[in-house]
Motif scaffolding. Sequence first.
Motif, PDB file in Angstrom:
ATOM      1  N   GLU A 262       0.850  -1.171   0.000  1.00  0.00           N
ATOM      2  CA  GLU A 262       0.000   0.000   0.000  1.00  0.00           C
ATOM      3  C   GLU A 262       0.894   1.233   0.000  1.00  0.00           C
ATOM      4  O   GLU A 262       2.042   1.184   0.440  1.00  0.00           O
ATOM      5  CB  GLU A 262      -0.910   0.016   1.234  1.00  0.00           C
ATOM      6  N   ILE A 263       0.385   2.335  -0.502  1.00  0.00           N
ATOM      7  CA  ILE A 263       1.159   3.562  -0.627  1.00  0.00           C
ATOM      8  C   ILE A 263       0.626   4.612   0.349  1.00  0.00           C
ATOM      9  O   ILE A 263      -0.578   4.861   0.416  1.00  0.00           O
ATOM     10  CB  ILE A 263       1.097   4.093  -2.066  1.00  0.00           C
ATOM     11  N   VAL A 264       1.545   5.209   1.101  1.00  0.00           N
ATOM     12  CA  VAL A 264       1.219   6.302   2.011  1.00  0.00           C
ATOM     13  C   VAL A 264       2.063   7.502   1.607  1.00  0.00           C
ATOM     14  O   VAL A 264       3.272   7.373   1.372  1.00  0.00           O
ATOM     15  CB  VAL A 264       1.499   5.921   3.480  1.00  0.00           C
ATOM     16  N   LEU A 265       1.442   8.665   1.523  1.00  0.00           N
ATOM     17  CA  LEU A 265       2.132   9.867   1.073  1.00  0.00           C
ATOM     18  C   LEU A 265       2.442  10.798   2.239  1.00  0.00           C
ATOM     19  O   LEU A 265       1.608  10.991   3.130  1.00  0.00           O
ATOM     20  CB  LEU A 265       1.278  10.621   0.046  1.00  0.00           C
TER      21      LEU A 265
ATOM     22  N   GLY B 212     -17.154   5.908   7.723  1.00  0.00           N
ATOM     23  CA  GLY B 212     -16.508   5.058   8.709  1.00  0.00           C
ATOM     24  C   GLY B 212     -15.797   3.861   8.135  1.00  0.00           C
ATOM     25  O   GLY B 212     -15.063   3.169   8.856  1.00  0.00           O
ATOM     26  N   ASP B 213     -15.984   3.593   6.838  1.00  0.00           N
ATOM     27  CA  ASP B 213     -15.323   2.443   6.213  1.00  0.00           C
ATOM     28  C   ASP B 213     -13.857   2.703   5.909  1.00  0.00           C
ATOM     29  O   ASP B 213     -13.110   1.771   5.607  1.00  0.00           O
ATOM     30  CB  ASP B 213     -16.048   2.041   4.925  1.00  0.00           C
ATOM     31  N   GLY B 214     -13.427   3.969   5.949  1.00  0.00           N
ATOM     32  CA  GLY B 214     -12.032   4.288   5.728  1.00  0.00           C
ATOM     33  C   GLY B 214     -11.670   4.439   4.268  1.00  0.00           C
ATOM     34  O   GLY B 214     -12.515   4.305   3.371  1.00  0.00           O
ATOM     35  N   PRO B 215     -10.395   4.710   3.978  1.00  0.00           N
ATOM     36  CA  PRO B 215      -9.949   4.926   2.607  1.00  0.00           C
ATOM     37  C   PRO B 215      -9.931   3.626   1.804  1.00  0.00           C
ATOM     38  O   PRO B 215      -9.998   2.528   2.362  1.00  0.00           O
ATOM     39  CB  PRO B 215      -8.528   5.468   2.788  1.00  0.00           C
ATOM     40  N   THR B 216      -9.807   3.764   0.497  1.00  0.00           N
ATOM     41  CA  THR B 216      -9.740   2.603  -0.386  1.00  0.00           C
ATOM     42  C   THR B 216      -8.306   2.096  -0.480  1.00  0.00           C
ATOM     43  O   THR B 216      -7.381   2.863  -0.772  1.00  0.00           O
ATOM     44  CB  THR B 216     -10.242   2.970  -1.797  1.00  0.00           C
ATOM     45  N   LEU B 217      -8.124   0.818  -0.229  1.00  0.00           N
ATOM     46  CA  LEU B 217      -6.819   0.187  -0.310  1.00  0.00           C
ATOM     47  C   LEU B 217      -6.536  -0.268  -1.742  1.00  0.00           C
ATOM     48  O   LEU B 217      -7.458  -0.582  -2.503  1.00  0.00           O
ATOM     49  CB  LEU B 217      -6.736  -1.010   0.628  1.00  0.00           C
TER      50      LEU B 217
ATOM     51  N   ALA C 174      -0.565  -6.544  14.186  1.00  0.00           N
ATOM     52  CA  ALA C 174      -1.355  -6.427  12.955  1.00  0.00           C
ATOM     53  C   ALA C 174      -1.689  -4.961  12.701  1.00  0.00           C
ATOM     54  O   ALA C 174      -2.798  -4.510  12.977  1.00  0.00           O
ATOM     55  CB  ALA C 174      -2.628  -7.263  13.048  1.00  0.00           C
ATOM     56  N   PRO C 175      -0.744  -4.180  12.191  1.00  0.00           N
ATOM     57  CA  PRO C 175      -0.994  -2.755  11.955  1.00  0.00           C
ATOM     58  C   PRO C 175      -2.005  -2.530  10.834  1.00  0.00           C
ATOM     59  O   PRO C 175      -1.993  -3.232   9.833  1.00  0.00           O
ATOM     60  CB  PRO C 175       0.386  -2.208  11.569  1.00  0.00           C
ATOM     61  N   VAL C 176      -2.875  -1.550  11.023  1.00  0.00           N
ATOM     62  CA  VAL C 176      -3.887  -1.203  10.025  1.00  0.00           C
ATOM     63  C   VAL C 176      -3.628   0.207   9.482  1.00  0.00           C
ATOM     64  O   VAL C 176      -3.593   0.419   8.282  1.00  0.00           O
ATOM     65  CB  VAL C 176      -5.298  -1.308  10.624  1.00  0.00           C
ATOM     66  N   TYR C 177      -3.465   1.166  10.369  1.00  0.00           N
ATOM     67  CA  TYR C 177      -3.140   2.535   9.987  1.00  0.00           C
ATOM     68  C   TYR C 177      -1.732   2.884  10.475  1.00  0.00           C
ATOM     69  O   TYR C 177      -1.310   2.421  11.542  1.00  0.00           O
ATOM     70  CB  TYR C 177      -4.142   3.526  10.597  1.00  0.00           C
ATOM     71  N   VAL C 178      -1.021   3.688   9.696  1.00  0.00           N
ATOM     72  CA  VAL C 178       0.312   4.145  10.089  1.00  0.00           C
ATOM     73  C   VAL C 178       0.388   5.659   9.927  1.00  0.00           C
ATOM     74  O   VAL C 178      -0.357   6.253   9.142  1.00  0.00           O
ATOM     75  CB  VAL C 178       1.422   3.487   9.239  1.00  0.00           C
ATOM     76  N   TYR C 179       1.283   6.277  10.662  1.00  0.00           N
ATOM     77  CA  TYR C 179       1.551   7.704  10.490  1.00  0.00           C
ATOM     78  C   TYR C 179       3.037   7.933  10.681  1.00  0.00           C
ATOM     79  O   TYR C 179       3.739   7.104  11.257  1.00  0.00           O
ATOM     80  CB  TYR C 179       0.741   8.548  11.478  1.00  0.00           C
ATOM     81  N   GLY C 180       3.535   9.044  10.191  1.00  0.00           N
ATOM     82  CA  GLY C 180       4.949   9.325  10.338  1.00  0.00           C
ATOM     83  C   GLY C 180       5.298  10.724   9.880  1.00  0.00           C
ATOM     84  O   GLY C 180       4.451  11.480   9.405  1.00  0.00           O
ATOM     85  N   TYR C 181       6.583  11.046  10.037  1.00  0.00           N
ATOM     86  CA  TYR C 181       7.101  12.369   9.738  1.00  0.00           C
ATOM     87  C   TYR C 181       8.305  12.243   8.814  1.00  0.00           C
ATOM     88  O   TYR C 181       8.823  11.157   8.582  1.00  0.00           O
ATOM     89  CB  TYR C 181       7.509  13.084  11.029  1.00  0.00           C
ATOM     90  N   LEU C 182       8.776  13.375   8.311  1.00  0.00           N
ATOM     91  CA  LEU C 182       9.987  13.376   7.516  1.00  0.00           C
ATOM     92  C   LEU C 182      11.166  13.079   8.428  1.00  0.00           C
ATOM     93  O   LEU C 182      11.309  13.701   9.493  1.00  0.00           O
ATOM     94  CB  LEU C 182      10.174  14.727   6.830  1.00  0.00           C
TER      95      LEU C 182
ATOM     96  N   VAL D 184      -0.188  10.096   6.941  1.00  0.00           N
ATOM     97  CA  VAL D 184      -0.977   9.058   7.601  1.00  0.00           C
ATOM     98  C   VAL D 184      -1.730   8.292   6.528  1.00  0.00           C
ATOM     99  O   VAL D 184      -2.155   8.865   5.521  1.00  0.00           O
ATOM    100  CB  VAL D 184      -1.955   9.661   8.641  1.00  0.00           C
ATOM    101  N   GLY D 185      -1.858   6.990   6.707  1.00  0.00           N
ATOM    102  CA  GLY D 185      -2.554   6.191   5.714  1.00  0.00           C
ATOM    103  C   GLY D 185      -2.851   4.798   6.219  1.00  0.00           C
ATOM    104  O   GLY D 185      -2.395   4.389   7.296  1.00  0.00           O
ATOM    105  N   ALA D 186      -3.636   4.076   5.457  1.00  0.00           N
ATOM    106  CA  ALA D 186      -3.991   2.694   5.795  1.00  0.00           C
ATOM    107  C   ALA D 186      -3.098   1.755   4.999  1.00  0.00           C
ATOM    108  O   ALA D 186      -2.838   1.990   3.812  1.00  0.00           O
ATOM    109  CB  ALA D 186      -5.454   2.424   5.474  1.00  0.00           C
TER     110      ALA D 186
END
Length: 257
Positions: free
Chosen positions: A38-41, A92-97, A206-214, A243-245
């Motif tokens: 999956e891609i997180v921007l 509530g279903d969240g973003p599209t994977l 079992a991670p579902v959502y992630v977040y991070g910084y530069l 942040v992304g799924a």
Amino acid sequence: DFRDFKPHRHLRIGDFPVLQPLLENGEIQAGTMSESQEIVLLQTFARRIRVTRPMLVNDDLGAFTDFASMIGRRVADFENATAYGLLGSANGDGPTLTTGNTTVFGTGAARANKAAAGSALDLTNLAAGRAAIMRQRTLDGLPIAVGSSMRLVVGPNQELSARQLTVAVQASQIGNANVFAGFVQPLVEPLIQANRWYLFSDPAAAPVYVYGYLNGAEGPQVTTGPVSGVDGVEVSVIFDFGVGAIDWRGAWFNPGT
């Protein structure tokens, strides 16, 4: 953390192949492992404010004396709103994977991590949600490791039910004991809408959502400088946040009722 602003690919690896008997003088058989990504921007967010000298002089209450704490609070609220805005998208279903080209939560056989109909947050439905998570499978069809505890994420409307279902009770009879105390931890978030509630397994398992910084800029970058032609200063804030799924396994969503 993100290395740069390119699309950050989160690769999910399946399971090691099942071991097979090795006969004397036999050859070790090769196997394969499944994978998905999956891609997180990472995005840059910024804002600036101009503070003139008269504003500072006239500030009797000292509101401008601690810009650092003001910026910190605003950035923390922004992070939270961005993350829960993503979680609450699509009702509530969240973003599209990318995997399956469907939302994080769904009732179809490919997901099966959403209640078929919204229901109350009670003992029976909480047990149903935990069981649904534990029935999920990895990329190669093995049971996922959900961890020893789960998070029950609710909004203000469901706080009382969530805390009642997870509080430890000193009971003299087994039937009166709280079976989920210690196994489910409540998390109350005001940005969770209506009566929705979510279950998340241990993110380390079992991670579902992630977040991070530069990388190297794990927080707001604040600069202060004079303004040309104006008796005052300008405060600028630049913040790199993403942040992304990355998966749908390990979570459960109930729209509530």
